[in-house]
Structures are given as structure tokens and as C-alpha cells.
Motif scaffolding. Structure first.
Motif, PDB file in Angstrom:
ATOM      1  N   ASP A  28      65.354  52.274   1.470  1.00 18.66           N
ATOM      2  CA  ASP A  28      64.866  53.427   2.220  1.00 18.66           C
ATOM      3  C   ASP A  28      65.009  53.102   3.706  1.00 18.66           C
ATOM      4  OD1 ASP A  28      62.864  55.954   1.250  1.00 18.66           O
ATOM      5  OD2 ASP A  28      62.776  55.470   3.386  1.00 18.66           O
ATOM      6  N   PHE A  29      65.099  54.137   4.559  1.00 20.44           N
ATOM      7  CA  PHE A  29      65.242  53.835   5.990  1.00 20.44           C
ATOM      8  C   PHE A  29      63.932  53.898   6.763  1.00 20.44           C
ATOM      9  CE2 PHE A  29      67.008  58.365   7.277  1.00 20.44           C
ATOM     10  CZ  PHE A  29      65.826  58.937   6.852  1.00 20.44           C
ATOM     11  N   SER A  30      62.822  54.168   6.069  1.00 23.00           N
ATOM     12  CA  SER A  30      61.526  54.255   6.768  1.00 23.00           C
ATOM     13  C   SER A  30      60.757  52.936   6.637  1.00 23.00           C
ATOM     14  CB  SER A  30      60.697  55.397   6.170  1.00 23.00           C
ATOM     15  OG  SER A  30      59.324  55.198   6.460  1.00 23.00           O
ATOM     16  N   HIS A  69      70.407  61.942  10.677  1.00 21.52           N
ATOM     17  CA  HIS A  69      69.714  60.896   9.903  1.00 21.52           C
ATOM     18  C   HIS A  69      68.672  60.182  10.763  1.00 21.52           C
ATOM     19  CE1 HIS A  69      72.603  60.232   6.254  1.00 21.52           C
ATOM     20  NE2 HIS A  69      72.436  61.501   6.534  1.00 21.52           N
ATOM     21  N   TYR A  77      51.737  59.324   2.121  1.00 21.13           N
ATOM     22  CA  TYR A  77      51.925  58.411   0.988  1.00 21.13           C
ATOM     23  C   TYR A  77      50.893  57.276   1.030  1.00 21.13           C
ATOM     24  CZ  TYR A  77      56.371  60.437  -0.584  1.00 21.13           C
ATOM     25  OH  TYR A  77      57.339  61.265  -1.096  1.00 21.13           O
ATOM     26  N   GLY A 126      64.046  64.923  -4.196  1.00 17.39           N
ATOM     27  CA  GLY A 126      63.891  65.155  -2.763  1.00 17.39           C
ATOM     28  C   GLY A 126      64.665  64.158  -1.932  1.00 17.39           C
ATOM     29  N   ARG A 139      56.644  53.974  -5.724  1.00 28.99           N
ATOM     30  CA  ARG A 139      55.972  54.307  -6.991  1.00 28.99           C
ATOM     31  C   ARG A 139      56.980  54.610  -8.108  1.00 28.99           C
ATOM     32  NH1 ARG A 139      52.362  59.598  -6.761  1.00 28.99           N
ATOM     33  NH2 ARG A 139      54.426  60.204  -6.028  1.00 28.99           N
ATOM     34  N   ASP A 140      58.016  55.360  -7.773  1.00 35.71           N
ATOM     35  CA  ASP A 140      59.025  55.675  -8.793  1.00 35.71           C
ATOM     36  C   ASP A 140      59.831  54.418  -9.128  1.00 35.71           C
ATOM     37  OD1 ASP A 140      58.029  58.152  -8.207  1.00 35.71           O
ATOM     38  OD2 ASP A 140      59.875  58.939  -7.323  1.00 35.71           O
ATOM     39  N   GLY A 154      66.941  60.581  -6.422  1.00 34.77           N
ATOM     40  CA  GLY A 154      66.684  62.018  -6.512  1.00 34.77           C
ATOM     41  C   GLY A 154      65.291  62.377  -6.061  1.00 34.77           C
ATOM     42  N   ALA A 199      67.312  50.337   5.088  1.00 35.84           N
ATOM     43  CA  ALA A 199      68.676  50.724   5.481  1.00 35.84           C
ATOM     44  C   ALA A 199      68.844  52.217   5.268  1.00 35.84           C
ATOM     45  CB  ALA A 199      69.709  49.991   4.620  1.00 35.84           C
ATOM     46  N   ASP A 200      69.715  52.818   6.084  1.00 36.66           N
ATOM     47  CA  ASP A 200      70.185  54.148   5.726  1.00 36.66           C
ATOM     48  C   ASP A 200      70.909  53.986   4.385  1.00 36.66           C
ATOM     49  OD1 ASP A 200      71.119  56.945   7.434  1.00 36.66           O
ATOM     50  OD2 ASP A 200      72.093  56.484   5.535  1.00 36.66           O
ATOM     51  N   VAL A 201      70.716  54.914   3.497  1.00 34.83           N
ATOM     52  CA  VAL A 201      71.319  54.783   2.168  1.00 34.83           C
ATOM     53  C   VAL A 201      72.841  54.643   2.267  1.00 34.83           C
ATOM     54  CG1 VAL A 201      71.515  57.270   1.694  1.00 34.83           C
ATOM     55  CG2 VAL A 201      71.155  55.697  -0.148  1.00 34.83           C
ATOM     56  N   GLN A 221      66.512  55.677  -1.704  1.00 32.94           N
ATOM     57  CA  GLN A 221      65.512  56.566  -1.090  1.00 32.94           C
ATOM     58  C   GLN A 221      64.181  56.460  -1.848  1.00 32.94           C
ATOM     59  OE1 GLN A 221      69.040  59.616  -0.390  1.00 32.94           O
ATOM     60  NE2 GLN A 221      67.191  60.361   0.558  1.00 32.94           N
ATOM     61  N   ALA A 276      61.085  55.662  -0.968  1.00 35.54           N
ATOM     62  CA  ALA A 276      59.773  55.994  -0.372  1.00 35.54           C
ATOM     63  C   ALA A 276      58.786  54.849  -0.594  1.00 35.54           C
ATOM     64  CB  ALA A 276      59.275  57.334  -0.906  1.00 35.54           C
ATOM     65  N   TRP A 292      60.339  60.969   8.540  1.00 32.44           N
ATOM     66  CA  TRP A 292      59.824  60.362   7.303  1.00 32.44           C
ATOM     67  C   TRP A 292      58.853  59.230   7.583  1.00 32.44           C
ATOM     68  CZ3 TRP A 292      58.914  61.963   2.786  1.00 32.44           C
ATOM     69  CH2 TRP A 292      59.656  63.023   2.276  1.00 32.44           C
TER      70      TRP A 292
HETATM   71  C1  LIG Z   1      61.052  62.928  -0.886  1.00 33.14           C
HETATM   72  S1  LIG Z   1      61.123  61.219  -0.532  1.00 33.14           S
HETATM   73  C2  LIG Z   1      61.631  60.506  -2.035  1.00 33.14           C
HETATM   74  C3  LIG Z   1      60.677  60.847  -2.985  1.00 33.14           C
HETATM   75  C4  LIG Z   1      60.339  59.857  -3.989  1.00 33.14           C
HETATM   76  N1  LIG Z   1      61.058  60.184  -5.184  1.00 33.14           N
HETATM   77  C5  LIG Z   1      58.858  59.974  -4.136  1.00 33.14           C
HETATM   78  O1  LIG Z   1      58.362  61.035  -4.524  1.00 33.14           O
HETATM   79  O2  LIG Z   1      58.187  59.050  -3.775  1.00 33.14           O
HETATM   80  C6  LIG Z   1      62.587  61.038   0.403  1.00 33.14           C
HETATM   81  C7  LIG Z   1      62.786  59.621   0.895  1.00 33.14           C
HETATM   82  O3  LIG Z   1      64.124  59.509   1.347  1.00 33.14           O
HETATM   83  C8  LIG Z   1      64.134  58.679   2.477  1.00 33.14           C
HETATM   84  N2  LIG Z   1      65.378  58.986   3.188  1.00 33.14           N
HETATM   85  C9  LIG Z   1      65.787  60.174   3.672  1.00 33.14           C
HETATM   86  N3  LIG Z   1      67.023  60.062   4.195  1.00 33.14           N
HETATM   87  C10 LIG Z   1      67.409  58.773   4.042  1.00 33.14           C
HETATM   88  C11 LIG Z   1      68.567  58.049   4.398  1.00 33.14           C
HETATM   89  N4  LIG Z   1      69.598  58.636   5.013  1.00 33.14           N
HETATM   90  N5  LIG Z   1      68.624  56.738   4.092  1.00 33.14           N
HETATM   91  C12 LIG Z   1      67.580  56.115   3.489  1.00 33.14           C
HETATM   92  N6  LIG Z   1      66.436  56.757   3.129  1.00 33.14           N
HETATM   93  C13 LIG Z   1      66.359  58.073   3.409  1.00 33.14           C
HETATM   94  C14 LIG Z   1      62.852  59.005   3.223  1.00 33.14           C
HETATM   95  O4  LIG Z   1      62.438  57.970   4.089  1.00 33.14           O
HETATM   96  C15 LIG Z   1      61.887  59.216   2.063  1.00 33.14           C
HETATM   97  O5  LIG Z   1      61.201  58.036   1.761  1.00 33.14           O
END
Ligand SMILES: C[S@@+](CC[C@H](N)C(=O)[O-])C[C@H]1O[C@@H](n2cnc3c(N)ncnc32)[C@H](O)[C@@H]1O
Length: 262
Positions: free
Chosen positions: A78-80, A2, A16, A124, A61-62, A122, A103-105, A56, A58, A9
């Protein structure tokens, strides 16, 4: 894994950032980025959803699409930090009642427990996680009694197919049951090239959880699964080069509707 994914990410947030103006236009005009199978499950949220939590999220937008569908308040996790800075800019630009939590999810803060009428995730998201039972436990604890989970995700079978030069499906060498794969660089249809070269990017670890693993984890959390559906929907436009007569033959996404009993 992670921690590595978090760095990868944060680097990918650069792409983005390039979509920011488009996102402001979409959300401020009342639009939604969500796809037909998601809209069907989520429905009209006006008067029925005090709080929607998007895991998660990102660049938001969603998440803000859920606000446009009628949620009173939206929270993205989100963790980024770079993704969340972008989400904050977006919600400020459109004047949305949104909160962004870094935060990590799996460590989503407990102050949110029992407060969500809708948890949405969801597109991705699951492929980056390495502990689905812990993830499903978070879904359960965030939901208010009677609250719903809507999951719309890439289908694990998608990992088994690619397209040949004639636009027909061919098998990849991906091992469906193998667990996480390490990689650098991003698909050209999605993130593509970044200002950091592929070799200098952080490693990232992704896996195709099987449908059995995903649904079993959700059931194990105590949520009641009301619907599981598979769709031909190309959720990330990753297969635009597939011939028309080959389309619709393979599941590219799936959805789950589950509920925390009242
Ligand atoms: C493909 S993007 C999500 C897509 C979103 N539906 C979009 O299209 O904007 C995946 C997201 O999951 C986040 N992510 C991945 N692993 C994570 C974790 N363990 N905890 C929190 N966020 C996480 C990444 O930072 C990224 O913003």
C-alpha cells in the motif's frame, strides 16, 4: 493523481484506526472479513499457498484474512504509511507472518516477482489507479508460474445508480466513460467525516474503469482469465437503504479469476 490520492488515503487511515480493536478480535479468533464470492474463488489455502500478496492492503484486515484461510505468509502493499503502521500493529497483535511494503502498487518491488501463489486485490482498489495496463503488468510479474489472481471489486455499473427516498434505484449523472473525477470528502457509509474538515482534505481522483478495460488489461498482461462473474453483493454496505424488492436487480460487484500459466 496518485500522489494526491496517497495524501487523501493517509488522512482516511484515521477511520481505519478506529476499527483496530474490531480487526484484532476478528483475526485473532480465526475469522475472515472476506465475502462469499471471494471465499468461493480463494478456497482453502492450507498447503497450497506459500505466499499471498495483497495489493492495496489498507490496514491489513483483508490481508490477514488470507492468513486465516491458510496462506503460509502474507505480504501487503500500500502507499499509505499510516495504513501500513496500522497493518503492522495488527499483525504484531495477532502474531501473523506478515510483511508490509510501502509502495505505489505500480512500483511494487521487483524482489517479489514470481513469488506469489495468490495475488489478491479489489474492494475499492482499481478506482484509484490511473494506468490499468501497468497495474496488470504488476499482477503478472508477481505471480509464480501456476499462481492465481483473485480480483473482487466494485462493479462500474454501481456508479450509475443511487437510491431515492422510497428506497428505489434511480440513475445518477455519472458519465460511465468520462475518466477520473476529483473530489474531497468521503461517503458517510464508509469513511465519513475526519478530524480534518472536507475542504482542508487532499483532493483525490477516482474513476470507474469499465469491465472491458479491466478484463482487456488483465488479458494483455499474459494472464489467462478463467472466470469473470458479476454479483449483486453490496461489498461496502453502501446501499443499505435500498428496498428489499429492489435488491439483487443491479450488479454491485464483480470477480475475476486468472492464472499465470506454469
Ligand atoms: C478502499 S481501500 C482498500 C480496501 C481494503 N480492501 C479494505 O477494505 O480494507 C484502498 C486502498 O488502496 C490504497 N491505494 C490507493 N491507490 C494506491 C496506489 N496507487 N498504490 C498503492 N496503494 C494505493 C489506499 O491507500 C487504500 O489503503
Amino acid at each position: 493523481m496518485h500522489a494526491a490520492n496517497r495524501q487523501a488515503w493517509d488522512e482516511a487511515a484515521e477511520r481505519y484506526e478506529g476499527w483496530f480493536a474490531e480487526a484484532v478480535e476478528l483475526i485473532s479468533s480465526g475469522g475472515t472479513n472476506l465475502l462469499p464470492p471471494e471465499l468461493e474463488l480463494i478456497g482453502d489455502l492450507h498447503g497450497t499457498c506459500r505466499r499471498a500478496i495483497h495489493l492495496q492492503c489498507a490496514g491489513g484486515r483483508d490481508t490477514l484474512s488470507l492468513w486465516n484461510l491458510g496462506a503460509d505468509e502474507v505480504i501487503g502493499v500500500d502507499f499509505s504509511p499510516r495504513m501500513l503502521a496500522l497493518a503492522e500493529r495488527l499483525s504484531m497483535a495477532v502474531g501473523a507472518p506478515a510483511r508490509w511494503i510501502e509502495a505505489d502498487v505500480l512500483d511494487t518491488p521487483h524482489e517479489l516477482d514470481g513469488t506469489a501463489d495468490l495475488v489478491y486485490t479489489g474492494r475499492g482498489a482499481l478506482m484509484w489507479l490511473q494506468d490499468l495496463d501497468a497495474w496488470a503488468g504488476v499482477l503478472f510479474r508477481l505471480l509464480a508460474p501456476g499462481g492465481r489472481l483473485v480480483l473482487f471489486e466494485g462493479h462500474p455499473a454501481e456508479w450509475l445508480f443511487d437510491v431515492d427516498a422510497d428506497g428505489g434505484w434511480v440513475a445518477t449523472d455519472y458519465h460511465y466513460f468520462a475518466g477520473p473525477e476529483a473530489s474531497k470528502g468521503w461517503a458517510p457509509e464508509y469513511i465519513d467525516r475526519l478530524s480534518i474538515g472536507d475542504d482542508e482534505q487532499a483532493w483525490k481522483f477516482a474513476r470507474a474503469w469499465t469491465l472491458g478495460e479491466i478484463v482487456t488489461a488483465i488479458l494483455g498482461s499474459g494472464l489467462r482469465v478463467e472466470r469473470l462473474a458479476e454479483h449483486p453483493t453490496d461489498w461496502w454496505n453502501g446501499h443499505a437503504d435500498v428496498r428489499a424488492d429492489e435488491r439483487g436487480r443491479i450488479p454491485l460487484s464483480f470477480s475475476v479469476l486468472a492464472r499465470r500459466d506454469g
